[in-house]
Design an enzyme around this catalytic site. Structure first.
Site, mmCIF file in Angstrom:
data_model
loop_
_atom_site.group_PDB
_atom_site.id
_atom_site.type_symbol
_atom_site.label_atom_id
_atom_site.label_comp_id
_atom_site.label_asym_id
_atom_site.label_seq_id
_atom_site.Cartn_x
_atom_site.Cartn_y
_atom_site.Cartn_z
ATOM 1 N N GLU A 1 -5.574 3.182 9.010
ATOM 2 C CA GLU A 1 -5.562 4.657 8.903
ATOM 3 C C GLU A 1 -6.920 5.191 8.478
ATOM 4 O O GLU A 1 -7.309 6.284 8.873
ATOM 5 C CB GLU A 1 -4.424 5.089 7.954
ATOM 6 C CG GLU A 1 -3.075 4.899 8.624
ATOM 7 C CD GLU A 1 -1.915 4.604 7.679
ATOM 8 O OE1 GLU A 1 -2.054 4.820 6.460
ATOM 9 O OE2 GLU A 1 -0.872 4.155 8.183
ATOM 10 N N GLU B 1 -3.664 -6.859 10.554
ATOM 11 C CA GLU B 1 -2.610 -5.875 10.835
ATOM 12 C C GLU B 1 -2.875 -5.227 12.185
ATOM 13 O O GLU B 1 -3.722 -4.325 12.287
ATOM 14 C CB GLU B 1 -2.646 -4.757 9.787
ATOM 15 C CG GLU B 1 -2.416 -5.197 8.368
ATOM 16 C CD GLU B 1 -2.001 -4.017 7.504
ATOM 17 O OE1 GLU B 1 -0.831 -3.946 7.154
ATOM 18 O OE2 GLU B 1 -2.840 -3.157 7.220
ATOM 19 N N LYS C 1 0.126 4.207 0.302
ATOM 20 C CA LYS C 1 -0.450 5.288 1.125
ATOM 21 C C LYS C 1 -0.429 6.594 0.314
ATOM 22 O O LYS C 1 -0.623 6.557 -0.892
ATOM 23 C CB LYS C 1 0.281 5.382 2.457
ATOM 24 C CG LYS C 1 0.313 4.037 3.198
ATOM 25 C CD LYS C 1 0.734 4.127 4.623
ATOM 26 C CE LYS C 1 0.652 2.737 5.262
ATOM 27 N NZ LYS C 1 0.988 2.715 6.663
ATOM 28 N N ASN D 1 0.889 -1.170 0.000
ATOM 29 C CA ASN D 1 0.000 0.000 0.000
ATOM 30 C C ASN D 1 0.920 1.211 0.000
ATOM 31 O O ASN D 1 1.675 1.400 0.957
ATOM 32 C CB ASN D 1 -0.843 -0.073 1.287
ATOM 33 C CG ASN D 1 -1.530 1.226 1.637
ATOM 34 O OD1 ASN D 1 -1.728 2.084 0.792
ATOM 35 N ND2 ASN D 1 -1.917 1.361 2.900
ATOM 36 N N SER E 1 4.829 -3.408 9.937
ATOM 37 C CA SER E 1 6.295 -3.344 10.083
ATOM 38 C C SER E 1 7.008 -4.590 9.548
ATOM 39 O O SER E 1 8.024 -5.008 10.093
ATOM 40 C CB SER E 1 6.684 -3.114 11.551
ATOM 41 O OG SER E 1 6.269 -1.824 11.965
ATOM 42 N N HIS F 1 -8.523 -0.210 6.091
ATOM 43 C CA HIS F 1 -7.150 -0.038 6.587
ATOM 44 C C HIS F 1 -7.190 0.767 7.888
ATOM 45 O O HIS F 1 -8.025 1.657 8.061
ATOM 46 C CB HIS F 1 -6.273 0.674 5.553
ATOM 47 C CG HIS F 1 -4.840 0.732 5.967
ATOM 48 N ND1 HIS F 1 -4.345 1.747 6.754
ATOM 49 C CD2 HIS F 1 -3.813 -0.132 5.759
ATOM 50 C CE1 HIS F 1 -3.059 1.512 6.989
ATOM 51 N NE2 HIS F 1 -2.717 0.382 6.400
ATOM 52 N N GLY G 1 3.402 1.120 10.783
ATOM 53 C CA GLY G 1 3.968 2.434 10.498
ATOM 54 C C GLY G 1 5.106 2.854 11.413
ATOM 55 O O GLY G 1 5.558 2.097 12.280
HETATM 56 P P1 PGA Z 1 4.198 -0.734 7.466
HETATM 57 O O1 PGA Z 1 2.718 -0.442 6.947
HETATM 58 O O2 PGA Z 1 4.666 -2.003 6.824
HETATM 59 O O3 PGA Z 1 4.990 0.461 6.996
HETATM 60 O O4 PGA Z 1 4.141 -0.835 8.949
HETATM 61 C C1 PGA Z 1 1.772 -1.453 6.963
HETATM 62 C C2 PGA Z 1 0.401 -0.893 6.693
HETATM 63 O O5 PGA Z 1 0.096 0.231 7.091
HETATM 64 O O6 PGA Z 1 -0.424 -1.586 6.068
#
Ligand code: PGA
Length: 262
Positions: free
Chosen positions: A97, A163, A10, A8, A212, A95, A169
Site C-alpha cells: 500500500e 506478499e 493498517k 499490520n 489473505s 508495504h 486485502g
Molecule cells: P491481508 O493483508 O492479510 O488482510 O490480505 C495482508 C497485508 O496487507 O499485509
C-alpha cells in the site's frame, strides 16, 4: 526452529483500542512462551505507539513505515529518531500500500532501509509482484534495489515478507501454496546472491509470507519452506491472531519434525 508471526493493523484503531488489543494478545501469548523460537509482532498506526512499549513484553512493537531523515521539513512524516524514543523495535518498509497508494519507489525504500538499519531497528521489508505470474523479475529487483548497500552484519536485522499484491486485502485472491513456494525460492535465491549462502547470518534472513492468510489456509502456507506468516484482516482481533498463530505453529512444527526425521 524460528517462527515469526505478526500483524499490520493498517489505519485501524485509535490508541485505546490498540492498547486493549495488545494487552489481550500479551496474555494470550502466555502459553506460547514455552515454544522456543516463536516471535510475534504487531504494527499499530503511529498514533497508537505512544506509551505502548511498556505493554509489549512478548511482542515486538513495530511501525508501519518511517521517513529516512532524522528531522526536517517533511510535513506529516515521522522520523526514526521519533520512533526510537517510543521504544519501537521493528520498522516495516515497502508495504504494497505504501508502494502503490503513496508512490514509494524501490529507491525511496532503499533510503529508508539504510536509515532504519543505521538507527538500530529490525527491518521488515515487504516485496511482491503486482501481476499474477510476473513475479520473479519484479521481486528480485525490489530486493536488489532496496537492499543495495546493506552489509552482512546488518542483514542480521532483516526480515523479508513476500506478499503478492494480487493476494492482499479485500478482493485479493488467495495464492496457491505451490505459487508461494516458487516465489519464496526466488526471494531466497536473490538473498543468497546479495549476502552469500545463508544471507550473511547464521540461520539465514527470515522470509515470511503474507496475503489473505487466515485460519483456514494458514496451515498449508506454514508447511512451506518459510520462517513465518504476516497477517492482516484475520489477525485484527486478538482471538483471531491467536487462533491463526496456533494453527500455523502446529503445521510448521509438523513440517520441521518430518524434515528432521527424513
Ligand atoms: P491481508 O493483508 O492479510 O488482510 O490480505 C495482508 C497485508 O496487507 O499485509
Amino acid at each position: 526452529m524460528a517462527f515469526y508471526f505478526g500483524t499490520n493493523l493498517k489505519m485501524h484503531g485509535a490508541a485505546a483500542q490498540t492498547r486493549t488489543f495488545v494487552q489481550t494478545l500479551e496474555q494470550g501469548l502466555e502459553p506460547f512462551a514455552k515454544t522456543p523460537g516463536v516471535q510475534c509482532f504487531v504494527l499499530p498506526p503511529f498514533t497508537s505507539l505512544q506509551g505502548l512499549a511498556p505493554h509489549t513484553n512478548k511482542l515486538w512493537l513495530g511501525a508501519q513505515t518511517m521517513h529516512w531523515a532524522d528531522e526536517g521539513a517533511y510535513t506529516g512524516e515521522v522520523s526514526p529518531v521519533m520512533l526510537k524514543a517510543l521504544g519501537v523495535e521493528l520498522v516495516m518498509l515497502g508495504h504494497a500500500e505504501r508502494r502503490h497508494l503513496f508512490g514509494e519507489t524501490n529507491e525511496i525504500i532503499q533510503k529508508k532501509v539504510q536509515s532504519a538499519l543505521r538507527h538500530g531497528f529490525r527491518v521488515l521489508l515487504c516485496v511482491g509482484e503486482t501481476e499474477q505470474g510476473s513475479g520473479a523479475a519484479m521481486v528480485s529487483a525490489q530486493l536488489e534495489t532496496a537492499l543495495s548497500g546493506v552489509g552482512g552484519v546488518d542483514a542480521g536485522r532483516l526480515l523479508i515478507a513476500y506478499e503478492p499484491v494480487w493476494a492482499i486485502g479485500e478482493g485479493g485472491r488467495e495464492a496457491q501454496p505451490e505459487e508461494v513456494q516458487e516465489s519464496l525460492q526466488t526471494v531466497r535465491r536473490t538473498l543468497r546472491t546479495l549476502f552469500g549462502p545463508r544471507g550473511g547470518v547464521p540461520s539465514g534472513v527470515p522470509v515470511l509470507y503474507g496475503g489473505s492468510v487466515n485460519e483456514e489456509n494458514c496451515a498449508a502456507y506454514a508447511r512451506l519452506e518459510l520462517d513465518g506468516l504476516f497477517v492482516g484482516r484475520a489477525a485484527w482481533q486478538a482471538e483471531g491472531f491467536l487462533r491463526v498463530l496456533a494453527r500455523s505453529l502446529g503445521a510448521h512444527a509438523a513440517r520441521a519434525t518430518t524434515e528432521g526425521g527424513a
